[in-house]
Design a protein around this motif. Structure first.
Motif, PDB file in Angstrom:
ATOM      1  N   LEU A 190       0.857  -1.081   0.013  1.00  0.00           N
ATOM      2  CA  LEU A 190      -0.015  -0.024  -0.075  1.00  0.00           C
ATOM      3  C   LEU A 190       0.859   1.343  -0.081  1.00  0.00           C
ATOM      4  O   LEU A 190       1.827   1.415   0.734  1.00  0.00           O
ATOM      5  N   PRO A 227      -5.252   7.503   3.474  1.00  0.00           N
ATOM      6  CA  PRO A 227      -5.444   6.239   4.297  1.00  0.00           C
ATOM      7  C   PRO A 227      -6.391   6.178   5.463  1.00  0.00           C
ATOM      8  O   PRO A 227      -6.825   5.302   5.704  1.00  0.00           O
ATOM      9  N   TRP A 268      -6.875  -2.177   4.623  1.00  0.00           N
ATOM     10  CA  TRP A 268      -5.818  -1.796   5.005  1.00  0.00           C
ATOM     11  C   TRP A 268      -4.691  -2.964   5.430  1.00  0.00           C
ATOM     12  O   TRP A 268      -3.708  -3.283   5.282  1.00  0.00           O
ATOM     13  N   LYS A 305       3.772  -1.549   3.554  1.00  0.00           N
ATOM     14  CA  LYS A 305       3.294  -0.317   3.398  1.00  0.00           C
ATOM     15  C   LYS A 305       4.329   0.827   3.205  1.00  0.00           C
ATOM     16  O   LYS A 305       5.420   0.564   3.929  1.00  0.00           O
ATOM     17  N   GLU A 343       4.961   5.032   3.082  1.00  0.00           N
ATOM     18  CA  GLU A 343       4.288   6.395   2.850  1.00  0.00           C
ATOM     19  C   GLU A 343       5.180   7.280   2.084  1.00  0.00           C
ATOM     20  O   GLU A 343       6.407   7.278   2.173  1.00  0.00           O
TER      21      GLU A 343
END
Ligand SMILES: Nc1ncnc2c1ncn2[C@@H]1O[C@H](COP(=O)(O)OP(=O)(O)OP(=O)(O)O)[C@@H](O)[C@H]1O
Ligand SMILES: [Mg+2]
Length: 359
Positions: free
Chosen positions: A107, A213, A221, A227, A229
């Protein structure tokens, strides 16, 4: 030769990427241009690519993306997370054999224009897999009841292609929380996405991207074990972005890139790219290259949301004062550099800055 259109595009993409790496950007562009002419010769031979389509509109639900030819410039933490993901994906068979594989779901989250889509393309390229982009928002805007069918169509299609599936705007299901839809439908859509994700075998790579998010359903999620960022670029990344997009990587201009990095805090990668390309267009079409001071004024205008056209006009005294104080405020640019950039003496810079504090 067997009208394997996906294969043609994948190999063509590899060739384009290699040419770009060897700095033959013209060649890379030419090949990409040919690949973009979707299926003309092959379609004539009776071949149509079997992309999943919306039942009602017959529009494709996924589009095949190109492998990017421009680099993704990332901060340390994000780039570490991505390399780890790529390494795990490359060795998924070994990890599975040892019983420690995780689903290859990544993600990417962060504000717009920070390179999420670009990066997803890079991951597909690193894994040498075709890159399919599905925009969840466009699936959902189709007719009621057909949303679930569309979502299933995508999850049935991707495993057959050994591809990277990129789910853009994966928070879009949250938009269903408005009054046009009842809660029941939202649940059904979320469930279909969850079932789709769960139906994939561990070796299918899915990448989700979202600007929001916090709007994402917690169950979705959790379906992405990896993940990363992508925040707004920090000073080092901005420096690298200016160096790449404005100065074409010429290390001699690193100091100027650094100065632009100081004054462009808060801009995203896409903003910096756009400004840099505008400057280069003016350099080619105008009489002379825009000066650093002019670029800094353009950066300031783009901060305030009223983009200023770059031009080769002489800058006014008022402009000079603005540039001097902007550079001074960064706390990182010496007075002699300020004087050089603004094109006045150090005494004058000193006077500008004092006027500023006096009044
Ligand atoms: N970190 C970066 N490194 C290199 N180029 C970048 C970076 N961030 C943005 N860009 C440039 O800006 C363009 C737009 O970025 P991209 O579409 O990947 O952003 P995004 O995060 O997907 O945005 P959105 O959330 O709006 O979809 C890229 O194609 C690239 O040219
Ligand atoms: Mg994007």
């Amino acid at each position: 030769m067997s009208a394997d259109y996906t294969g043609v595009r994948r190999i063509g993409g590899q060739i384009a990427k290699r040419l770009a790496e060897q700095n033959d950007l013209e060649g890379a562009k030419a090949i990409q241009g040919m690949l973009r002419k979707r299926g003309v010769p092959l379609q004539a031979s009776g071949y149509a690519e079997a992309l999943p389509r919306d039942v009602a509109s017959r529009l494709p639900l996924v589009e095949e993306g190109q492998w990017p030819t421009t680099p993704a410039i990332l901060g340390g933490e994000a780039s570490h997370a991505i390399s780890q993901f790529i390494e795990d994906a490359k060795h998924i068979a070994l990890l599975a054999e040892k019983g420690v594989s995780a689903r290859l779901g990544l993600l990417l989250f962060g504000p717009p224009g920070t390179g999420k889509t670009l990066l997803a393309g890079h991951i597909a390229a690193a894994l040498e897999r075709p890159f399919y982009i599905a925009r969840l928002d466009s699936l959902i805007s189709s007719r009621l009841g057909e949303t679930a069918k569309n979502i299933r169509g995508i999850f049935d299609f991707v495993p057959t292609r050994n591809a990277v599936l990129f789910l853009d705007e994966i928070d879009a299901v949250a938009k269903l929380r408005d009054d046009r839809h009842e809660l029941g439908e939202l649940k059904r859509v979320v469930n279909t996405v969850l079932q789709g994700l769960d139906s994939l075998s561990d070796d299918v790579v899915t990448i989700g991207a979202t600007n929001h998010p916090h709007l994402l359903d917690p169950a979705i999620w959790r379906r992405f074990p990896y993940k990363a960022e992508l925040g707004l670029p920090d000073s080092d990344v901005r420096n690298a972005l200016w160096l790449h997009f404005l100065f074409e990587g010429n290390e001699k201009r690193n100091k100027d890139a650094q100065i632009l990095a100081h004054v462009s805090q808060g801009l995203n990668g896409a903003d910096i790219e756009n400004l840099a390309l505008a400057v280069r267009r003016r350099s080619i079409l105008g009489k002379e290259e825009p000066s650093l001071a002019q670029i800094i004024l353009a950066i300031r205008a783009s901060h305030s949301g009223s983009p200023r056209l770059l031009d080769n006009r002489e800058i006014t005294t008022a402009d000079k004062k603005v540039v001097a104080s902007l550079l001074h405020e960064t706390g990182n640019v010496s007075q002699s550099d300020i004087a050089r950039i603004v094109g006045v003496s150090r005494q004058m810079v000193h006077r500008y800055l004092n006027e500023e504090t006096d009044g």
